[in-house]
Design an enzyme around this catalytic site. Sequence first.
Site, short mmCIF file in Angstrom:
data_model
loop_
_atom_site.label_atom_id
_atom_site.label_comp_id
_atom_site.label_asym_id
_atom_site.label_seq_id
_atom_site.Cartn_x
_atom_site.Cartn_y
_atom_site.Cartn_z
N GLN A 134 0.87 -1.18 0.00
CA GLN A 134 0.00 0.00 0.00
C GLN A 134 0.90 1.22 0.00
OE1 GLN A 134 -3.13 1.20 -0.09
NE2 GLN A 134 -4.30 -0.69 -0.26
N GLY A 171 -9.80 0.44 6.80
CA GLY A 171 -8.77 1.31 7.38
C GLY A 171 -8.76 2.71 6.83
N GLY A 180 -11.63 3.95 4.50
CA GLY A 180 -13.02 4.38 4.42
C GLY A 180 -13.67 4.60 5.76
N ALA A 212 -22.12 -2.59 -1.02
CA ALA A 212 -22.35 -1.22 -1.48
C ALA A 212 -23.16 -1.16 -2.77
CB ALA A 212 -21.02 -0.50 -1.66
N THR A 223 -14.56 1.76 -0.86
CA THR A 223 -14.25 0.35 -0.72
C THR A 223 -12.86 0.09 -1.29
OG1 THR A 223 -15.29 -0.11 -2.85
CG2 THR A 223 -16.68 -0.35 -0.89
N SER A 224 -12.31 -1.11 -1.04
CA SER A 224 -10.97 -1.44 -1.56
C SER A 224 -11.07 -1.99 -2.98
CB SER A 224 -10.29 -2.44 -0.63
OG SER A 224 -10.05 -1.89 0.64
N ALA A 225 -11.66 -1.19 -3.87
CA ALA A 225 -11.90 -1.64 -5.24
C ALA A 225 -10.62 -1.71 -6.07
CB ALA A 225 -12.91 -0.71 -5.92
N TYR A 255 -13.63 8.46 -4.52
CA TYR A 255 -12.71 8.81 -3.46
C TYR A 255 -11.42 7.98 -3.54
CZ TYR A 255 -11.72 11.57 0.63
OH TYR A 255 -11.18 12.50 1.48
N CYS A 287 -2.37 17.37 10.58
CA CYS A 287 -2.80 18.72 10.19
C CYS A 287 -2.36 18.97 8.76
CB CYS A 287 -2.17 19.79 11.08
SG CYS A 287 -2.94 19.97 12.69
#
Length: 581
Positions: free
Chosen positions: A146, A192, A194, A259, A280-282, A338, A427
């Site tokens: 990731q 984690g 979303g 979804a 989602t982890s698409a 997103y 921040c």
Amino acid sequence: MSEQTETNERAETQGVGEPSTQWREYQGASTGTDIECKGWRQEAALRMLNNNLDPDVGENPEDLVVYGGTGRAARSWDAYDAILAELRELDDDETLLVQSGKPVGRFTTHERAPRVLIANSNLVGKWDDWEHFHELEAKGLIMYGQMTAGSWAYIGTQGIIQGTYETLAALADEHFAGDLRGKIVATGGLGGMGGAQPLSVTMNHGVCIAAEVDESRIDRRIETGYCIEKTDDLDEAIENAKAAAEAGEPYSVGVHINAADMLEGMLDRDFVPDVITDQTSAHDELEGYYPSGYTVEEANQLRDENPENYVEESLDTMARHVQGILDIQDTGAIAFEYGNNIRGQVKDHREMEHAFDFPGFVPAYIRPLFCQGKGPFRWAALSGNSDDIHRTDEAVVELFPEKEQLHRWIDLAQEQVEFQGLPSRVCWLGYDTDDDGLTERARFALRINELVAEGEIEAPVVVTRDHLDAGSVASPNRETEAMRDGSDAIADWPILNALLNCAAGADIVSVHDGGGVGIGNALHTNNHVVLDGSDLAAEKARRVFTTDPGMGVIRHADAGYDVALEQADKSNVRIPMRDSE
């Protein structure tokens, strides 16, 4: 069969081995002022790696998975043990090399060089796809990092919360006169990344309906205060959301449903939310996304027994999912993707040419911030003492008295964001320089370093960031979507970012392929700086927190964005060919 036995068997099939005895003993990062390494820079790396794998932080730490379905902190448990051993022995003038979660070398460099260099998931262009990646993964040669998983910078859902908050605030400014009060946001995914969505919506005074097929994820978000309620009944969710919106009250509900099924259910009921999106982890059709028609357990069984069929059913569900977003957009909702590449997935694999008829969140709402070098500056208190983070909260407010939105964010974070693992904060700070030429990030980092030196903060603080940053990523379906000059896919920029931050003296520098959009779809980098109160830490902070956000300014200035060009003029950022005209 016990849950632990199932976990161990699944770990064995994925080649990671049985969980390390050391990990079982740690159960998260060590805290306090005693260290087990030869210096705080090495200790910070060790603690941040273990923080990623804290059961309160990572999604599935028994499998070394931190978030995003398969995003790992180390390639195997043997590799994890070896990394810890190397970090404990690493001298102040040595650099450890980590290749896709496995330590592969250690060299004498110098004190100002990075202590750790990491490269995750990177493949040569012709072979840069999931098929080749999975072949290599099955041989134990690579892992999916990731971004903040493989760079040891993940801090739980608290890490993404402000970015989601800022995105929704920008959306509210553009479409709803600055506030989501009385508006309903429908979305999917409470993992984690979303999982930050419901709280980000309610922080902006809105109402959130979030679909999640894994009920345990909904429970986790409720336990940590990110989501208010859950239900299996879509009618109940819609009714409660409408009532809250009509009353102007913040509200969120996690719906235990796929979804795609939820969106089609909303259309069947003629229910139109004000905003529709998805997280989602698409990006990963095999390990991240769940096809419709299966429970989590049934889907896991299908994945193990027939992965090819699993992928096809996932992509079929994604096509329905995207079509649902498009249909809801057609009824009047504001729609945006997103950053999970679901549009790219169905365009590439289901020939849905109209998939991009709704925008990504970066070109829609975030790019002006990137042009100014702004992004998710985050820090973790290695002491484990929450008072250290509260002291940094005071410091950032004192440093930037004019930033009302920042003050509001700090107040909201203190009230509503529960710490996970090491106490941490995020921040969005940028490049604006003061009379001494110090950027916002540099000024704040130097102030933290002073507080550590003065003993007002108990132990060093490590500063890092998310990959959703101004100048550290090339991702044509996300951060660099629809660049003004068409340079979306040029990956020179993140490579330059990593090289420059090495030259500036960051303590950890990492380069990754894939991230939240999948193998072959992005290249991105990260860095850490350890603020231990020393003059060396101040020197590093002054340089890195100029170079890192500065890359965002020059990258967008090069693409022709007026906001970036104005920022360069304002903060004396030299852009050679422009400055020489």
